[in-house]
Design an enzyme around this catalytic site. Structure first.
Site, mmCIF file in Angstrom:
data_model
loop_
_atom_site.group_PDB
_atom_site.id
_atom_site.type_symbol
_atom_site.label_atom_id
_atom_site.label_comp_id
_atom_site.label_asym_id
_atom_site.label_seq_id
_atom_site.Cartn_x
_atom_site.Cartn_y
_atom_site.Cartn_z
ATOM 1 C CE LYS A 5 -4.144 -2.034 0.907
ATOM 2 N NZ LYS A 5 -5.414 -1.881 0.225
ATOM 3 C CB SER A 30 -9.263 -0.980 10.459
ATOM 4 O OG SER A 30 -9.540 -2.005 9.531
ATOM 5 C CG ASP A 162 -15.432 -9.417 -3.362
ATOM 6 O OD1 ASP A 162 -14.804 -10.073 -2.501
ATOM 7 O OD2 ASP A 162 -14.951 -8.414 -3.923
ATOM 8 C CG ASN A 258 2.237 -4.582 8.482
ATOM 9 O OD1 ASN A 258 3.376 -4.632 8.941
ATOM 10 N ND2 ASN A 258 1.841 -3.608 7.689
#
Lengths: 266, 266
Positions: A5, A30, A162, A258
Protein backbone atom coordinates in the site's frame (compact mmCIF):
# COMPACT_ATOMS: atom_id res chain seq x y z
CA UNK A 1 5.60 0.07 6.59
CA UNK A 2 5.48 -3.55 5.56
CA UNK A 3 2.95 -3.67 2.74
CA UNK A 4 2.48 -2.74 -0.91
CA UNK A 5 0.00 0.00 0.00
CA UNK A 6 3.01 2.28 0.51
CA UNK A 7 3.47 2.39 -3.25
CA UNK A 8 -0.06 3.52 -4.03
CA UNK A 9 -0.22 6.00 -1.17
CA UNK A 10 3.09 7.56 -2.15
CA UNK A 11 2.17 7.86 -5.81
CA UNK A 12 -1.23 9.36 -5.06
CA UNK A 13 0.27 11.96 -2.72
CA UNK A 14 3.07 12.83 -5.17
CA UNK A 15 0.39 13.56 -7.78
CA UNK A 16 -1.25 16.25 -5.62
CA UNK A 17 -0.72 19.93 -6.43
CA UNK A 18 1.18 22.08 -3.96
CA UNK A 19 -2.05 23.62 -2.70
CA UNK A 20 -3.68 20.22 -2.28
CA UNK A 21 -0.66 18.98 -0.35
CA UNK A 22 -0.92 21.97 1.93
CA UNK A 23 -4.41 20.89 3.02
CA UNK A 24 -3.39 17.32 3.66
CA UNK A 25 -4.88 13.93 2.92
CA UNK A 26 -7.58 11.73 4.46
CA UNK A 27 -8.18 8.01 4.40
CA UNK A 28 -10.41 5.64 6.30
CA UNK A 29 -8.85 2.30 7.00
CA UNK A 30 -8.20 -0.05 9.86
CA UNK A 31 -5.34 -1.71 8.11
CA UNK A 32 -2.24 -1.17 6.03
CA UNK A 33 -3.57 1.84 4.09
CA UNK A 34 -3.80 3.88 7.30
CA UNK A 35 -0.11 3.32 7.96
CA UNK A 36 0.85 3.81 4.32
CA UNK A 37 -0.90 7.18 3.97
CA UNK A 38 0.50 8.35 7.31
CA UNK A 39 4.08 7.47 6.41
CA UNK A 40 3.91 8.72 2.82
CA UNK A 41 2.43 12.03 4.03
CA UNK A 42 4.98 12.36 6.81
CA UNK A 43 7.81 12.01 4.32
CA UNK A 44 6.40 14.91 2.33
CA UNK A 45 5.65 16.90 5.51
CA UNK A 46 1.92 17.15 4.94
CA UNK A 47 -0.87 16.31 7.39
CA UNK A 48 -2.57 12.88 7.17
CA UNK A 49 -6.02 12.47 8.75
CA UNK A 50 -6.81 8.84 9.42
CA UNK A 51 -10.34 7.72 10.26
CA UNK A 52 -10.19 4.44 12.19
CA UNK A 53 -12.86 2.30 13.85
CA UNK A 54 -12.72 2.77 17.61
CA UNK A 55 -12.24 -1.01 18.05
CA UNK A 56 -9.13 -1.17 15.86
CA UNK A 57 -6.26 -2.96 17.60
CA UNK A 58 -4.05 -0.72 19.74
CA UNK A 59 -0.95 -1.85 17.82
CA UNK A 60 -2.43 -0.48 14.59
CA UNK A 61 -3.34 2.85 16.20
CA UNK A 62 0.17 3.07 17.63
CA UNK A 63 1.73 2.38 14.24
CA UNK A 64 -0.37 5.10 12.58
CA UNK A 65 0.54 7.59 15.31
CA UNK A 66 4.18 6.55 15.05
CA UNK A 67 4.12 7.50 11.36
CA UNK A 68 2.60 10.89 12.23
CA UNK A 69 -1.03 10.15 11.29
CA UNK A 70 -3.74 12.21 13.02
CA UNK A 71 -6.39 9.69 14.11
CA UNK A 72 -10.12 10.26 14.44
CA UNK A 73 -11.92 7.32 15.98
CA UNK A 74 -15.46 6.49 14.92
CA UNK A 75 -18.00 3.74 15.29
CA UNK A 76 -17.04 0.56 13.47
CA UNK A 77 -19.38 0.84 10.49
CA UNK A 78 -18.49 1.69 6.93
CA UNK A 79 -21.09 4.50 7.00
CA UNK A 80 -19.60 6.15 10.09
CA UNK A 81 -16.12 5.97 8.63
CA UNK A 82 -17.24 7.40 5.30
CA UNK A 83 -19.21 10.22 6.96
CA UNK A 84 -16.27 11.23 9.12
CA UNK A 85 -13.86 11.17 6.16
CA UNK A 86 -16.31 13.31 4.16
CA UNK A 87 -16.52 15.80 7.05
CA UNK A 88 -12.72 16.16 7.15
CA UNK A 89 -12.60 16.62 3.37
CA UNK A 90 -15.24 19.35 3.65
CA UNK A 91 -13.93 21.16 6.69
CA UNK A 92 -10.21 21.01 5.95
CA UNK A 93 -10.25 20.88 2.15
CA UNK A 94 -8.16 17.74 2.49
CA UNK A 95 -7.97 15.19 -0.34
CA UNK A 96 -9.50 11.74 0.17
CA UNK A 97 -7.24 8.90 -0.86
CA UNK A 98 -9.19 5.72 -1.46
CA UNK A 99 -7.24 2.53 -0.62
CA UNK A 100 -7.95 0.84 -3.95
CA UNK A 101 -10.38 2.71 -6.21
CA UNK A 102 -8.18 5.64 -7.22
CA UNK A 103 -6.24 5.63 -10.47
CA UNK A 104 -3.06 7.05 -8.94
CA UNK A 105 -3.19 4.52 -6.12
CA UNK A 106 -3.71 1.77 -8.72
CA UNK A 107 -0.75 2.97 -10.81
CA UNK A 108 1.44 3.13 -7.70
CA UNK A 109 0.55 -0.44 -6.75
CA UNK A 110 1.53 -1.54 -10.26
CA UNK A 111 5.18 -0.57 -9.73
CA UNK A 112 5.95 -3.86 -7.96
CA UNK A 113 5.04 -5.80 -11.12
CA UNK A 114 7.08 -3.36 -13.23
CA UNK A 115 10.13 -4.05 -11.06
CA UNK A 116 9.54 -7.79 -11.10
CA UNK A 117 9.32 -7.81 -14.91
CA UNK A 118 12.46 -5.71 -15.10
CA UNK A 119 14.30 -8.44 -13.16
CA UNK A 120 12.56 -11.40 -14.85
CA UNK A 121 11.34 -10.39 -18.28
CA UNK A 122 10.40 -13.96 -19.26
CA UNK A 123 7.67 -14.60 -16.69
CA UNK A 124 4.61 -16.49 -17.92
CA UNK A 125 2.42 -15.27 -15.08
CA UNK A 126 2.33 -12.72 -12.31
CA UNK A 127 0.09 -13.69 -9.43
CA UNK A 128 -1.33 -11.29 -6.84
CA UNK A 129 -4.08 -11.34 -4.21
CA UNK A 130 -7.36 -9.52 -4.86
CA UNK A 131 -9.25 -7.62 -2.19
CA UNK A 132 -10.27 -4.07 -3.07
CA UNK A 133 -8.70 -4.53 -6.49
CA UNK A 134 -6.03 -1.82 -6.46
CA UNK A 135 -3.03 -4.14 -6.54
CA UNK A 136 -4.66 -6.43 -9.09
CA UNK A 137 -5.63 -3.60 -11.46
CA UNK A 138 -2.23 -1.91 -11.13
CA UNK A 139 -0.36 -5.17 -11.68
CA UNK A 140 -2.51 -6.03 -14.70
CA UNK A 141 -1.77 -2.65 -16.30
CA UNK A 142 1.93 -3.14 -15.62
CA UNK A 143 1.94 -6.66 -17.04
CA UNK A 144 0.03 -5.51 -20.13
CA UNK A 145 2.53 -2.73 -20.86
CA UNK A 146 5.80 -4.23 -19.60
CA UNK A 147 5.37 -7.98 -20.00
CA UNK A 148 6.19 -9.97 -23.09
CA UNK A 149 3.90 -13.03 -23.01
CA UNK A 150 3.07 -12.55 -19.33
CA UNK A 151 -0.45 -12.82 -17.95
CA UNK A 152 -1.95 -11.61 -14.69
CA UNK A 153 -3.83 -13.94 -12.39
CA UNK A 154 -5.27 -13.41 -8.91
CA UNK A 155 -5.91 -15.50 -5.86
CA UNK A 156 -9.00 -14.88 -3.74
CA UNK A 157 -10.37 -16.58 -0.62
CA UNK A 158 -13.40 -18.80 -1.31
CA UNK A 159 -14.96 -17.19 1.78
CA UNK A 160 -14.84 -13.70 0.24
CA UNK A 161 -15.08 -14.42 -3.48
CA UNK A 162 -16.73 -11.19 -4.58
CA UNK A 163 -14.13 -10.51 -7.31
CA UNK A 164 -14.52 -14.00 -8.76
CA UNK A 165 -18.29 -13.56 -8.88
CA UNK A 166 -17.95 -10.06 -10.32
CA UNK A 167 -15.97 -11.51 -13.23
CA UNK A 168 -18.77 -14.03 -13.80
CA UNK A 169 -21.69 -11.62 -13.68
CA UNK A 170 -20.01 -8.55 -15.19
CA UNK A 171 -20.97 -6.27 -12.30
CA UNK A 172 -19.41 -5.48 -8.94
CA UNK A 173 -20.55 -8.13 -6.47
CA UNK A 174 -20.20 -7.82 -2.71
CA UNK A 175 -19.69 -10.34 0.11
CA UNK A 176 -22.58 -11.08 2.42
CA UNK A 177 -20.06 -12.47 4.87
CA UNK A 178 -16.28 -12.54 4.66
CA UNK A 179 -15.05 -14.95 7.28
CA UNK A 180 -11.50 -15.42 6.03
CA UNK A 181 -8.11 -15.29 7.74
CA UNK A 182 -6.99 -13.15 4.80
CA UNK A 183 -8.32 -10.02 6.45
CA UNK A 184 -6.94 -7.68 3.81
CA UNK A 185 -9.13 -9.28 1.15
CA UNK A 186 -12.60 -8.79 2.62
CA UNK A 187 -13.37 -5.64 0.64
CA UNK A 188 -15.00 -5.45 -2.78
CA UNK A 189 -13.93 -4.01 -6.13
CA UNK A 190 -14.53 -0.41 -7.20
CA UNK A 191 -15.84 1.20 -10.37
CA UNK A 192 -12.40 2.43 -11.41
CA UNK A 193 -10.43 -0.81 -10.94
CA UNK A 194 -13.13 -3.28 -12.02
CA UNK A 195 -13.08 -2.41 -15.75
CA UNK A 196 -9.27 -2.70 -15.73
CA UNK A 197 -9.51 -6.10 -14.04
CA UNK A 198 -12.16 -7.27 -16.52
CA UNK A 199 -9.99 -6.23 -19.45
CA UNK A 200 -6.55 -7.40 -18.37
CA UNK A 201 -6.83 -10.22 -15.81
CA UNK A 202 -6.81 -13.78 -17.13
CA UNK A 203 -8.30 -15.59 -14.18
CA UNK A 204 -9.24 -15.32 -10.52
CA UNK A 205 -8.57 -18.56 -8.65
CA UNK A 206 -10.42 -19.20 -5.39
CA UNK A 207 -8.78 -21.00 -2.46
CA UNK A 208 -9.85 -22.57 0.83
CA UNK A 209 -8.75 -21.28 4.24
CA UNK A 210 -6.56 -24.34 4.89
CA UNK A 211 -4.76 -23.73 1.61
CA UNK A 212 -4.03 -20.15 2.63
CA UNK A 213 -2.56 -21.21 5.98
CA UNK A 214 -0.49 -23.93 4.39
CA UNK A 215 0.92 -21.56 1.74
CA UNK A 216 1.68 -18.99 4.45
CA UNK A 217 3.54 -21.56 6.48
CA UNK A 218 5.53 -22.71 3.45
CA UNK A 219 6.77 -19.17 2.75
CA UNK A 220 7.63 -18.63 6.44
CA UNK A 221 9.51 -21.90 6.73
CA UNK A 222 11.30 -22.07 3.42
CA UNK A 223 11.77 -18.46 2.34
CA UNK A 224 12.13 -17.17 5.92
CA UNK A 225 9.92 -14.21 5.01
CA UNK A 226 7.13 -13.06 7.30
CA UNK A 227 3.98 -12.59 5.28
CA UNK A 228 0.43 -11.92 6.40
CA UNK A 229 -2.34 -14.37 5.46
CA UNK A 230 -3.66 -12.22 2.58
CA UNK A 231 -0.20 -12.37 1.04
CA UNK A 232 -0.22 -16.19 0.91
CA UNK A 233 -3.34 -16.38 -1.25
CA UNK A 234 -1.63 -16.25 -4.68
CA UNK A 235 0.76 -19.08 -3.75
CA UNK A 236 -2.24 -21.07 -2.52
CA UNK A 237 -3.89 -20.44 -5.90
CA UNK A 238 -0.83 -21.60 -7.86
CA UNK A 239 -0.55 -24.70 -5.70
CA UNK A 240 -4.24 -25.50 -6.11
CA UNK A 241 -3.95 -25.46 -9.89
CA UNK A 242 -0.58 -27.17 -10.21
CA UNK A 243 -1.33 -28.54 -13.66
CA UNK A 244 -2.01 -25.15 -15.19
CA UNK A 245 1.29 -23.78 -13.91
CA UNK A 246 3.52 -26.81 -14.47
CA UNK A 247 6.75 -25.78 -16.25
CA UNK A 248 5.62 -22.15 -16.23
CA UNK A 249 7.59 -19.31 -14.73
CA UNK A 250 5.37 -17.61 -12.19
CA UNK A 251 6.20 -14.43 -10.26
CA UNK A 252 4.29 -13.81 -7.05
CA UNK A 253 3.95 -10.36 -5.53
CA UNK A 254 4.34 -10.64 -1.77
CA UNK A 255 1.91 -7.99 -0.68
CA UNK A 256 2.57 -7.50 3.01
CA UNK A 257 3.90 -8.79 6.30
CA UNK A 258 1.91 -7.02 8.98
CA UNK A 259 0.82 -9.89 11.15
CA UNK A 260 0.04 -10.17 14.84
CA UNK A 261 2.70 -12.56 16.15
CA UNK A 262 0.47 -13.40 19.10
CA UNK A 263 -2.26 -14.73 16.80
CA UNK A 264 -0.57 -17.09 14.37
CA UNK A 265 -2.63 -19.86 12.75
CA UNK A 266 0.13 -22.38 13.41
CA UNK B 1 18.91 -24.82 3.98
CA UNK B 2 18.32 -21.67 5.96
CA UNK B 3 21.61 -21.02 7.75
CA UNK B 4 25.18 -19.84 7.12
CA UNK B 5 26.55 -23.35 7.78
CA UNK B 6 25.84 -24.09 4.11
CA UNK B 7 28.79 -21.87 3.19
CA UNK B 8 31.31 -23.67 5.37
CA UNK B 9 30.05 -27.14 4.51
CA UNK B 10 30.15 -26.40 0.79
CA UNK B 11 33.65 -24.93 0.92
CA UNK B 12 35.03 -27.82 2.99
CA UNK B 13 33.56 -30.40 0.61
CA UNK B 14 34.79 -28.55 -2.48
CA UNK B 15 38.31 -28.69 -1.02
CA UNK B 16 38.30 -32.50 -0.87
CA UNK B 17 40.26 -34.52 -3.42
CA UNK B 18 38.35 -36.71 -5.85
CA UNK B 19 39.24 -39.82 -3.90
CA UNK B 20 38.16 -38.23 -0.62
CA UNK B 21 34.86 -37.20 -2.17
CA UNK B 22 34.31 -40.75 -3.32
CA UNK B 23 34.39 -41.98 0.30
CA UNK B 24 32.00 -39.35 1.51
CA UNK B 25 31.82 -37.05 4.52
CA UNK B 26 30.75 -37.39 8.14
CA UNK B 27 29.52 -34.88 10.68
CA UNK B 28 27.89 -35.11 14.07
CA UNK B 29 25.32 -32.45 14.72
CA UNK B 30 21.77 -32.07 15.89
CA UNK B 31 21.37 -28.75 14.19
CA UNK B 32 22.03 -26.77 11.06
CA UNK B 33 25.38 -28.40 10.23
CA UNK B 34 23.70 -31.76 9.72
CA UNK B 35 21.43 -30.27 7.07
CA UNK B 36 24.23 -28.19 5.53
CA UNK B 37 26.60 -31.15 5.08
CA UNK B 38 23.77 -33.29 3.70
CA UNK B 39 22.71 -30.73 1.12
CA UNK B 40 26.23 -29.70 0.11
CA UNK B 41 27.20 -33.38 -0.35
CA UNK B 42 24.02 -34.15 -2.25
CA UNK B 43 24.78 -31.36 -4.71
CA UNK B 44 28.16 -32.94 -5.42
CA UNK B 45 26.66 -36.45 -5.48
CA UNK B 46 28.74 -37.81 -2.61
CA UNK B 47 27.50 -39.68 0.47
CA UNK B 48 26.98 -37.75 3.73
CA UNK B 49 26.90 -39.70 7.01
CA UNK B 50 25.19 -37.75 9.74
CA UNK B 51 25.47 -38.80 13.38
CA UNK B 52 22.49 -37.45 15.31
CA UNK B 53 21.35 -37.88 18.90
CA UNK B 54 18.37 -40.25 19.05
CA UNK B 55 16.29 -37.56 20.80
CA UNK B 56 16.77 -34.98 18.03
CA UNK B 57 13.45 -33.50 16.87
CA UNK B 58 11.73 -35.47 14.10
CA UNK B 59 11.59 -32.33 11.92
CA UNK B 60 15.38 -32.13 11.95
CA UNK B 61 15.79 -35.79 11.08
CA UNK B 62 13.29 -35.37 8.25
CA UNK B 63 15.16 -32.35 6.91
CA UNK B 64 18.48 -34.24 6.92
CA UNK B 65 16.88 -37.21 5.15
CA UNK B 66 15.20 -34.84 2.70
CA UNK B 67 18.64 -33.52 1.75
CA UNK B 68 19.94 -37.06 1.24
CA UNK B 69 21.87 -37.45 4.50
CA UNK B 70 22.38 -41.00 5.84
CA UNK B 71 21.53 -40.83 9.54
CA UNK B 72 22.99 -42.90 12.35
CA UNK B 73 21.25 -42.33 15.66
CA UNK B 74 23.21 -42.55 18.90
CA UNK B 75 22.80 -41.75 22.56
CA UNK B 76 22.60 -38.04 23.27
CA UNK B 77 26.11 -37.53 24.67
CA UNK B 78 29.00 -35.79 23.00
CA UNK B 79 31.15 -38.93 23.62
CA UNK B 80 28.71 -41.27 21.88
CA UNK B 81 28.41 -38.92 18.90
CA UNK B 82 32.16 -38.53 18.61
CA UNK B 83 32.76 -42.29 18.88
CA UNK B 84 30.22 -43.09 16.18
CA UNK B 85 31.64 -40.43 13.86
CA UNK B 86 35.14 -41.85 14.43
CA UNK B 87 33.89 -45.34 13.61
CA UNK B 88 32.42 -44.16 10.29
CA UNK B 89 35.64 -42.33 9.44
CA UNK B 90 37.61 -45.53 10.15
CA UNK B 91 35.34 -48.03 8.46
CA UNK B 92 34.38 -46.03 5.38
CA UNK B 93 37.46 -43.82 4.97
CA UNK B 94 35.04 -40.90 5.05
CA UNK B 95 36.25 -37.38 5.94
CA UNK B 96 35.04 -35.79 9.15
CA UNK B 97 33.80 -32.22 8.72
CA UNK B 98 33.76 -30.37 12.01
CA UNK B 99 31.00 -27.74 12.27
CA UNK B 100 33.33 -24.93 13.36
CA UNK B 101 36.92 -25.99 14.05
CA UNK B 102 38.07 -26.69 10.48
CA UNK B 103 39.95 -24.09 8.47
CA UNK B 104 38.00 -24.71 5.26
CA UNK B 105 34.70 -24.49 7.13
CA UNK B 106 35.92 -21.25 8.73
CA UNK B 107 36.92 -19.75 5.38
CA UNK B 108 33.56 -20.74 3.89
CA UNK B 109 31.69 -19.03 6.71
CA UNK B 110 33.72 -15.88 6.07
CA UNK B 111 32.22 -15.43 2.59
CA UNK B 112 29.11 -13.73 4.01
CA UNK B 113 31.28 -10.92 5.42
CA UNK B 114 33.18 -10.67 2.13
CA UNK B 115 29.89 -10.18 0.28
CA UNK B 116 28.62 -7.67 2.82
CA UNK B 117 31.83 -5.62 2.54
CA UNK B 118 31.59 -5.76 -1.24
CA UNK B 119 28.13 -4.16 -0.98
CA UNK B 120 29.01 -1.75 1.87
CA UNK B 121 32.73 -1.03 1.88
CA UNK B 122 32.45 1.72 4.49
CA UNK B 123 31.20 -0.35 7.42
CA UNK B 124 32.67 0.48 10.81
CA UNK B 125 31.71 -2.87 12.31
CA UNK B 126 30.53 -6.30 11.32
CA UNK B 127 28.67 -8.10 14.09
CA UNK B 128 28.09 -11.86 14.26
CA UNK B 129 27.04 -14.39 16.91
CA UNK B 130 29.62 -16.65 18.50
CA UNK B 131 28.97 -20.30 19.35
CA UNK B 132 31.54 -22.79 18.11
CA UNK B 133 33.53 -19.91 16.64
CA UNK B 134 33.54 -20.84 12.94
CA UNK B 135 31.44 -17.91 11.74
CA UNK B 136 33.24 -15.48 14.02
CA UNK B 137 36.74 -16.59 12.95
CA UNK B 138 35.79 -16.63 9.26
CA UNK B 139 34.15 -13.21 9.45
CA UNK B 140 37.16 -11.77 11.31
CA UNK B 141 39.57 -13.02 8.62
CA UNK B 142 37.30 -11.58 5.93
CA UNK B 143 37.03 -8.22 7.70
CA UNK B 144 40.80 -8.09 8.21
CA UNK B 145 41.53 -8.70 4.54
CA UNK B 146 38.57 -7.01 2.84
CA UNK B 147 37.54 -4.24 5.24
CA UNK B 148 38.93 -0.72 5.25
CA UNK B 149 38.53 0.52 8.83
CA UNK B 150 36.05 -2.21 9.72
CA UNK B 151 36.24 -4.19 12.96
CA UNK B 152 34.65 -7.49 13.94
CA UNK B 153 32.57 -7.83 17.07
CA UNK B 154 30.52 -10.74 18.41
CA UNK B 155 27.41 -11.18 20.49
CA UNK B 156 27.16 -14.05 22.96
CA UNK B 157 24.46 -15.10 25.44
CA UNK B 158 25.36 -14.33 29.06
CA UNK B 159 24.10 -17.84 29.87
CA UNK B 160 26.74 -19.47 27.63
CA UNK B 161 29.58 -16.97 27.74
CA UNK B 162 32.48 -19.36 27.17
CA UNK B 163 33.95 -17.30 24.31
CA UNK B 164 33.88 -14.11 26.37
CA UNK B 165 35.67 -15.87 29.21
CA UNK B 166 38.14 -17.47 26.80
CA UNK B 167 39.13 -14.00 25.59
CA UNK B 168 39.69 -12.95 29.24
CA UNK B 169 41.76 -15.95 30.33
CA UNK B 170 43.57 -16.65 27.06
CA UNK B 171 42.53 -20.30 26.95
CA UNK B 172 39.46 -22.15 25.67
CA UNK B 173 36.80 -22.05 28.39
CA UNK B 174 33.70 -24.24 28.42
CA UNK B 175 30.18 -23.78 29.76
CA UNK B 176 29.12 -25.69 32.84
CA UNK B 177 25.56 -25.03 31.85
CA UNK B 178 24.17 -23.34 28.75
CA UNK B 179 20.54 -22.56 29.40
CA UNK B 180 19.94 -20.11 26.58
CA UNK B 181 17.24 -19.81 23.94
CA UNK B 182 20.06 -19.27 21.44
CA UNK B 183 20.53 -23.00 21.03
CA UNK B 184 23.09 -22.66 18.26
CA UNK B 185 25.51 -20.89 20.60
CA UNK B 186 25.88 -23.46 23.38
CA UNK B 187 29.11 -24.97 22.01
CA UNK B 188 32.65 -23.83 22.81
CA UNK B 189 35.55 -22.60 20.68
CA UNK B 190 38.15 -24.85 19.05
CA UNK B 191 41.93 -24.76 18.84
CA UNK B 192 41.88 -23.69 15.19
CA UNK B 193 39.39 -20.85 15.43
CA UNK B 194 40.35 -19.51 18.88
CA UNK B 195 43.75 -18.04 17.88
CA UNK B 196 42.07 -16.31 14.90
CA UNK B 197 39.40 -14.88 17.19
CA UNK B 198 42.01 -13.70 19.70
CA UNK B 199 43.97 -11.94 16.98
CA UNK B 200 41.22 -10.32 14.91
CA UNK B 201 38.08 -9.83 17.03
CA UNK B 202 37.70 -6.50 18.82
CA UNK B 203 35.15 -7.42 21.44
CA UNK B 204 32.64 -10.05 22.53
CA UNK B 205 29.53 -8.47 24.02
CA UNK B 206 27.33 -10.57 26.30
CA UNK B 207 23.55 -10.25 26.34
CA UNK B 208 20.64 -11.36 28.51
CA UNK B 209 17.92 -13.75 27.33
CA UNK B 210 15.26 -11.03 27.32
CA UNK B 211 17.47 -8.90 25.07
CA UNK B 212 17.80 -11.80 22.61
CA UNK B 213 14.04 -12.31 22.44
CA UNK B 214 13.40 -8.60 22.03
CA UNK B 215 15.97 -8.29 19.20
CA UNK B 216 14.49 -11.36 17.52
CA UNK B 217 11.03 -9.88 17.66
CA UNK B 218 12.25 -6.55 16.28
CA UNK B 219 13.76 -8.24 13.21
CA UNK B 220 10.61 -10.33 12.67
CA UNK B 221 8.27 -7.36 12.99
CA UNK B 222 10.20 -4.67 11.17
CA UNK B 223 12.38 -6.50 8.65
CA UNK B 224 9.82 -9.30 8.11
CA UNK B 225 12.65 -11.83 8.17
CA UNK B 226 12.35 -15.06 10.12
CA UNK B 227 15.49 -15.55 12.17
CA UNK B 228 16.27 -18.08 14.86
CA UNK B 229 17.16 -16.90 18.38
CA UNK B 230 20.93 -17.38 17.90
CA UNK B 231 20.74 -15.01 14.95
CA UNK B 232 19.30 -12.19 17.07
CA UNK B 233 22.24 -12.10 19.46
CA UNK B 234 24.42 -9.58 17.54
CA UNK B 235 21.54 -7.10 17.27
CA UNK B 236 20.93 -7.55 20.98
CA UNK B 237 24.62 -6.77 21.56
CA UNK B 238 24.53 -3.60 19.43
CA UNK B 239 21.37 -2.46 21.20
CA UNK B 240 22.86 -3.12 24.61
CA UNK B 241 25.86 -0.91 23.87
CA UNK B 242 24.09 1.87 22.00
CA UNK B 243 26.67 4.47 22.94
CA UNK B 244 29.56 2.60 21.41
CA UNK B 245 27.73 2.22 18.11
CA UNK B 246 26.07 5.62 17.88
CA UNK B 247 26.62 7.14 14.42
CA UNK B 248 28.55 4.06 13.34
CA UNK B 249 27.70 1.94 10.34
CA UNK B 250 27.20 -1.62 11.56
CA UNK B 251 26.59 -4.66 9.37
CA UNK B 252 24.98 -7.66 11.02
CA UNK B 253 25.27 -11.15 9.57
CA UNK B 254 21.91 -12.88 9.88
CA UNK B 255 23.07 -16.40 10.56
CA UNK B 256 19.97 -18.53 10.22
CA UNK B 257 16.22 -18.91 10.26
CA UNK B 258 15.54 -22.49 11.27
CA UNK B 259 13.03 -22.05 14.03
CA UNK B 260 10.22 -24.21 15.31
CA UNK B 261 7.09 -22.14 14.61
CA UNK B 262 5.24 -24.07 17.29
CA UNK B 263 7.69 -22.91 19.98
CA UNK B 264 8.04 -19.18 19.58
CA UNK B 265 9.07 -17.08 22.60
CA UNK B 266 6.40 -14.50 21.81
Amino acid sequence: MGAFKMRGATHAILKLSESERHHGVVTHSSGNMAQAVSLAAQRLSIPAYIVMPENAPQAKKDAVRGYGGIITEVESTIEARQAEADRIVRERSATLIHPSNDINVILGQGTAAVELLRDYSDLDYIAVPVGGGGLLAGSAIAVHHHGEACKTIAGEPMAADDAYRSMQTGKIEKNESADTIADGLRTHLGDINFPIIQKYVEEIIRVEEAEIISAMRLIWERMKIIIEPSCAVPLAAITRQRNKFENKKVGIILSGGNVDLAKLPF
